[in-house]
Enzyme design. Sequence first.
Site, short mmCIF file in Angstrom:
data_model
loop_
_atom_site.label_atom_id
_atom_site.label_comp_id
_atom_site.label_asym_id
_atom_site.label_seq_id
_atom_site.Cartn_x
_atom_site.Cartn_y
_atom_site.Cartn_z
N ARG A 90 0.83 -1.21 0.00
CA ARG A 90 0.00 0.00 0.00
C ARG A 90 0.86 1.26 0.00
NH1 ARG A 90 -3.03 -2.07 5.23
NH2 ARG A 90 -0.83 -2.45 5.55
N SER A 127 -6.94 -3.69 8.02
CA SER A 127 -7.85 -4.35 8.96
C SER A 127 -7.88 -3.59 10.28
CB SER A 127 -7.40 -5.79 9.21
OG SER A 127 -7.41 -6.53 8.03
#
Length: 159
Positions: A90, A127
């Site tokens: 990311r 998450s």
Amino acid sequence: MRRVVCPGSFDPVTNGHLDVFTRAARLFDEVRVAVLVNPDKRGLFPIEERIELIRMAVEGLDNVVVEAFGGLLVDYCRQHEVPVVLKGLRVAADFDYEQQMAGMNRHLTGVETLFLPTDPALSHISSSLVKVIASHGGDVSGLVPAHVGARLRQRLRDS
Ligand code: PNS
């Protein structure tokens, strides 16, 4: 047979993970999503539920297998004859962490790691952040599949 493993904690699976699984399923004959059983870290969802949530999310992807694994990732790779680990990246901080693990895994058994840049539209998703947002009653739609959002709300209500 070109096989790849996507390992992780997936507590819970996010739209970022699903993007990686979907793209991997186009690139490889078989994608094995391996959910780490970590006895030292309980997590929000039990392993079986994490697996169930991922299986529901990848229902349309016929070449994706979801299962638990414990111990070293390189041993899992050896057992299942998987020569390649696939990781989504990311941000720059992901690279520093992942590069060291990739080097160690290659040192141990020669298993290679491939990095897939995350879709920029999903690069803010993790998450951990999803759990923080959900725990404060925030909106997680667009971050996780709808069934995961519902299960998050239920679990946080019950805990
Ligand atoms: O989703 P995560 O928590 O970032 O995933 C990390 C994971 C599961 C990929 C990593 O912790 C792992 O591979 N664990 C298995 C144990 C292992 O092989 N450790 C040595 C890595 S060099």
